[in-house]
Design a protein around this motif. Structure first.
Motif, mmCIF file in Angstrom:
data_model
loop_
_atom_site.group_PDB
_atom_site.id
_atom_site.type_symbol
_atom_site.label_atom_id
_atom_site.label_comp_id
_atom_site.label_asym_id
_atom_site.label_seq_id
_atom_site.Cartn_x
_atom_site.Cartn_y
_atom_site.Cartn_z
ATOM 1 N N ILE A 52 0.832 -1.211 0.000
ATOM 2 C CA ILE A 52 0.000 0.000 0.000
ATOM 3 C C ILE A 52 0.866 1.260 0.000
ATOM 4 C CG2 ILE A 52 -0.242 0.180 2.503
ATOM 5 C CD1 ILE A 52 -3.058 0.774 -0.020
ATOM 6 N N ASN A 53 2.089 1.157 0.481
ATOM 7 C CA ASN A 53 3.003 2.306 0.484
ATOM 8 C C ASN A 53 3.397 2.711 -0.931
ATOM 9 O OD1 ASN A 53 2.989 2.348 3.278
ATOM 10 N ND2 ASN A 53 4.692 0.915 3.395
ATOM 11 N N ASN A 54 3.201 1.832 -1.907
ATOM 12 C CA ASN A 54 3.536 2.119 -3.302
ATOM 13 C C ASN A 54 2.351 2.659 -4.096
ATOM 14 O OD1 ASN A 54 5.115 -0.633 -2.471
ATOM 15 N ND2 ASN A 54 6.422 0.784 -3.594
ATOM 16 N N LEU A 55 1.202 2.800 -3.452
ATOM 17 C CA LEU A 55 -0.004 3.246 -4.143
ATOM 18 C C LEU A 55 0.054 4.743 -4.415
ATOM 19 C CD1 LEU A 55 -2.857 2.372 -5.114
ATOM 20 C CD2 LEU A 55 -3.675 3.057 -2.855
ATOM 21 N N ARG A 56 -0.157 5.124 -5.672
ATOM 22 C CA ARG A 56 -0.208 6.539 -6.029
ATOM 23 C C ARG A 56 -1.645 7.013 -6.125
ATOM 24 N NH1 ARG A 56 -1.068 9.522 -10.455
ATOM 25 N NH2 ARG A 56 -0.921 7.834 -11.940
ATOM 26 N N GLU A 57 -2.495 6.200 -6.747
ATOM 27 C CA GLU A 57 -3.874 6.612 -6.998
ATOM 28 C C GLU A 57 -4.707 5.366 -7.251
ATOM 29 O OE1 GLU A 57 -6.192 8.876 -10.645
ATOM 30 O OE2 GLU A 57 -4.060 9.177 -10.391
ATOM 31 N N GLY A 58 -5.982 5.415 -6.889
ATOM 32 C CA GLY A 58 -6.873 4.296 -7.149
ATOM 33 C C GLY A 58 -8.306 4.757 -7.342
ATOM 34 N N ASN A 59 -9.036 4.059 -8.188
ATOM 35 C CA ASN A 59 -10.431 4.394 -8.462
ATOM 36 C C ASN A 59 -11.259 3.128 -8.617
ATOM 37 O OD1 ASN A 59 -10.317 7.366 -8.823
ATOM 38 N ND2 ASN A 59 -8.914 6.811 -10.465
ATOM 39 N N TYR A 60 -12.528 3.237 -8.251
ATOM 40 C CA TYR A 60 -13.483 2.157 -8.431
ATOM 41 C C TYR A 60 -14.534 2.604 -9.434
ATOM 42 C CZ TYR A 60 -11.824 -0.192 -4.211
ATOM 43 O OH TYR A 60 -11.055 -0.843 -3.289
ATOM 44 N N LEU A 61 -14.982 1.677 -10.266
ATOM 45 C CA LEU A 61 -16.065 1.949 -11.205
ATOM 46 C C LEU A 61 -16.994 0.749 -11.185
ATOM 47 C CD1 LEU A 61 -17.371 3.569 -13.547
ATOM 48 C CD2 LEU A 61 -15.876 2.289 -15.080
#
Length: 108
Positions: A52-61
């Motif tokens: 999770i420390n490598n997460l830049r951005e996330g989206n759900y559709l």
């Protein structure tokens, strides 16, 4: 089915709760069981496990017309390379025990 991302984004045991599956303790109460997640996978790029420390951005559709959940997120590694992950999930309309996940991993 929960909509959490499938890759092991934390240290622990990713799981899933299913309605009607309980742990019966003989004395006090019934408890939901955290079952192993069928959608879980690890992401290792050049020997580096991404979290999770490598997460830049996330989206759900959520595509209600077709009943498909899309989870799209971007990760970066220690060399600042970016990777796009697209998860696509659905549960069969008639056979509710059949669920499918497709994962596309693309370097950006």
């Amino acid at each position: 089915m929960r909509g959490s991302i499938g890759f092991d984004y934390y240290y622990g045991s990713p799981g899933i709760y299913i309605a009607g599956v309980y742990d019966k303790t003989p004395v006090y109460f019934e408890e939901l069981v955290n079952l192993p997640s069928p959608f879980s996978y690890s992401l290792i790029i050049d020997g580096e496990k991404l979290t999770i420390n490598n997460l830049r951005e996330g989206n759900y559709l959520l595509d209600m017309k077709n009943g498909i959940l899309y989870i799209i997120f971007y990760l970066f590694d220690s060399k600042k390379r970016e990777t796009q992950i697209i998860e696509k999930r659905y549960v069969h309309l008639k056979d509710k025990e059949l669920s499918i996940q497709e994962v596309v991993i693309k370097p950006i």
